[in-house]
Design an enzyme around this catalytic site. Sequence first.
Site, mmCIF file in Angstrom:
data_model
loop_
_atom_site.group_PDB
_atom_site.id
_atom_site.type_symbol
_atom_site.label_atom_id
_atom_site.label_comp_id
_atom_site.label_asym_id
_atom_site.label_seq_id
_atom_site.Cartn_x
_atom_site.Cartn_y
_atom_site.Cartn_z
ATOM 1 N N ASN A 1 0.885 -1.174 0.000
ATOM 2 C CA ASN A 1 0.000 0.000 0.000
ATOM 3 C C ASN A 1 0.920 1.221 0.000
ATOM 4 O OD1 ASN A 1 -1.744 2.084 0.530
ATOM 5 N ND2 ASN A 1 -2.238 1.435 2.627
ATOM 6 N N TRP A 2 1.034 1.830 -1.163
ATOM 7 C CA TRP A 2 1.981 2.948 -1.294
ATOM 8 C C TRP A 2 1.481 4.217 -0.615
ATOM 9 C CZ3 TRP A 2 4.337 3.193 -6.942
ATOM 10 C CH2 TRP A 2 5.064 2.027 -7.184
ATOM 11 N N LYS A 3 0.201 4.261 -0.277
ATOM 12 C CA LYS A 3 -0.401 5.489 0.281
ATOM 13 C C LYS A 3 -0.098 6.661 -0.666
ATOM 14 C CE LYS A 3 -0.172 3.390 4.761
ATOM 15 N NZ LYS A 3 -0.264 3.526 6.208
ATOM 16 N N HIS B 1 -9.667 1.296 4.383
ATOM 17 C CA HIS B 1 -8.426 1.445 5.152
ATOM 18 C C HIS B 1 -8.698 2.372 6.333
ATOM 19 C CE1 HIS B 1 -4.394 2.685 6.242
ATOM 20 N NE2 HIS B 1 -3.978 1.575 5.662
ATOM 21 N N GLU C 1 -7.151 4.771 7.479
ATOM 22 C CA GLU C 1 -6.957 6.199 7.176
ATOM 23 C C GLU C 1 -8.176 6.768 6.457
ATOM 24 O OE1 GLU C 1 -3.093 5.748 5.321
ATOM 25 O OE2 GLU C 1 -2.332 5.117 7.267
ATOM 26 N N GLU D 1 -6.028 -4.887 10.227
ATOM 27 C CA GLU D 1 -4.977 -3.905 10.491
ATOM 28 C C GLU D 1 -5.298 -3.153 11.777
ATOM 29 O OE1 GLU D 1 -2.747 -2.663 6.660
ATOM 30 O OE2 GLU D 1 -4.539 -1.441 6.812
ATOM 31 N N GLY E 1 1.931 2.228 10.714
ATOM 32 C CA GLY E 1 2.883 3.323 10.601
ATOM 33 C C GLY E 1 3.561 3.695 11.910
ATOM 34 N N SER F 1 2.836 -2.267 10.290
ATOM 35 C CA SER F 1 4.272 -2.371 10.530
ATOM 36 C C SER F 1 4.854 -3.741 10.176
ATOM 37 C CB SER F 1 4.607 -1.984 11.972
ATOM 38 O OG SER F 1 4.216 -0.637 12.222
ATOM 39 N N GLY G 1 4.761 1.264 4.812
ATOM 40 C CA GLY G 1 6.103 1.838 4.694
ATOM 41 C C GLY G 1 7.123 0.912 4.055
HETATM 42 P P1 PGA Z 1 2.473 0.223 7.661
HETATM 43 O O1 PGA Z 1 1.054 0.493 6.945
HETATM 44 O O2 PGA Z 1 2.992 -1.074 7.112
HETATM 45 O O3 PGA Z 1 3.323 1.402 7.276
HETATM 46 O O4 PGA Z 1 2.214 0.133 9.120
HETATM 47 C C1 PGA Z 1 0.163 -0.551 6.703
HETATM 48 C C2 PGA Z 1 -1.084 -0.022 6.063
HETATM 49 O O5 PGA Z 1 -1.495 1.099 6.384
HETATM 50 O O6 PGA Z 1 -1.710 -0.701 5.229
#
Ligand code: PGA
Length: 255
Positions: free
Chosen positions: A9-11, A95, A97, A167, A173, A212, A234
């Site tokens: 997931n590149w965000k 997600h 976010e 998640e 993150g 993470s 990340g």
């Molecule tokens: P992260 O993000 O690996 O940076 O914790 C995971 C995600 O938001 O899908």
Amino acid sequence: MRQRLAVGNWKMHGSLPENRSLLDAIVAGAAGLRRAACAVCVPFPYLAQAQSALAGSKVAWGAQNVSQHPRGAFTGEVSAAMLREFGCRYVLVGHSERRQLFGEDDATVAAKAGAALAAGLTPIVCVGETLAEREGNVTEEVVGRQVAAVADALGAGGLAASVLAYEPVWAIGTGKTATPEQAQAVHAFIRGQLAGRDGKMAAALQILYGGSVKASNAAELFAKADVDGGLVGGAALVAQEFIAICKAADSAQPD
Ligand code: PGA
């Protein structure tokens, strides 16, 4: 048997030149995968770039969001049919976010997953509790409610064509990964909940862990019985990290 799957997931990261080298490196690194599947979910403007770099490789691609509407006066939105035109296989839905920063509720998330399925995409539906919810001992209640909303809307047939991602919000993150035991406990809870609706679907459903995930912890997470791979933020922006995670998924896949 469930195939292991690693999804990046590149965000909101990337640029045309950065993506070029990242995609090329991932294609090369993924060429040796024997059993597991991998994919990257990129920002909308880079879908054409992902399509041309990844077509014919072992790496699938997708988007990070989709409209619940098929077309119309929805300025700034992107439909599932548009994603299909760029060869997307996957789309992230719900997600944390999106839920926290953009106000997506369970009904919206379920509608988006339905729109993705209707266009032939595989929605990766994300669920997970906040730190306060975990500390308040309501993880199962929260995750159960999020999963039930999607299951009610999609039915067993729709879920069978979807992927779930657990998640925990406190692990995203933050560098604070759920322990393999914590992840396994929630994954087993979700699978058990869905088995109450349809045992065959629940047994076949891919449930990814996210939060993470790194090269250094992927193998122990993916070794758990109900953890079918990872959704990676990340670490998916670093080619060697992401490739190592894909390889961990490959090694964890039973023959
Ligand atoms: P992260 O993000 O690996 O940076 O914790 C995971 C995600 O938001 O899908």
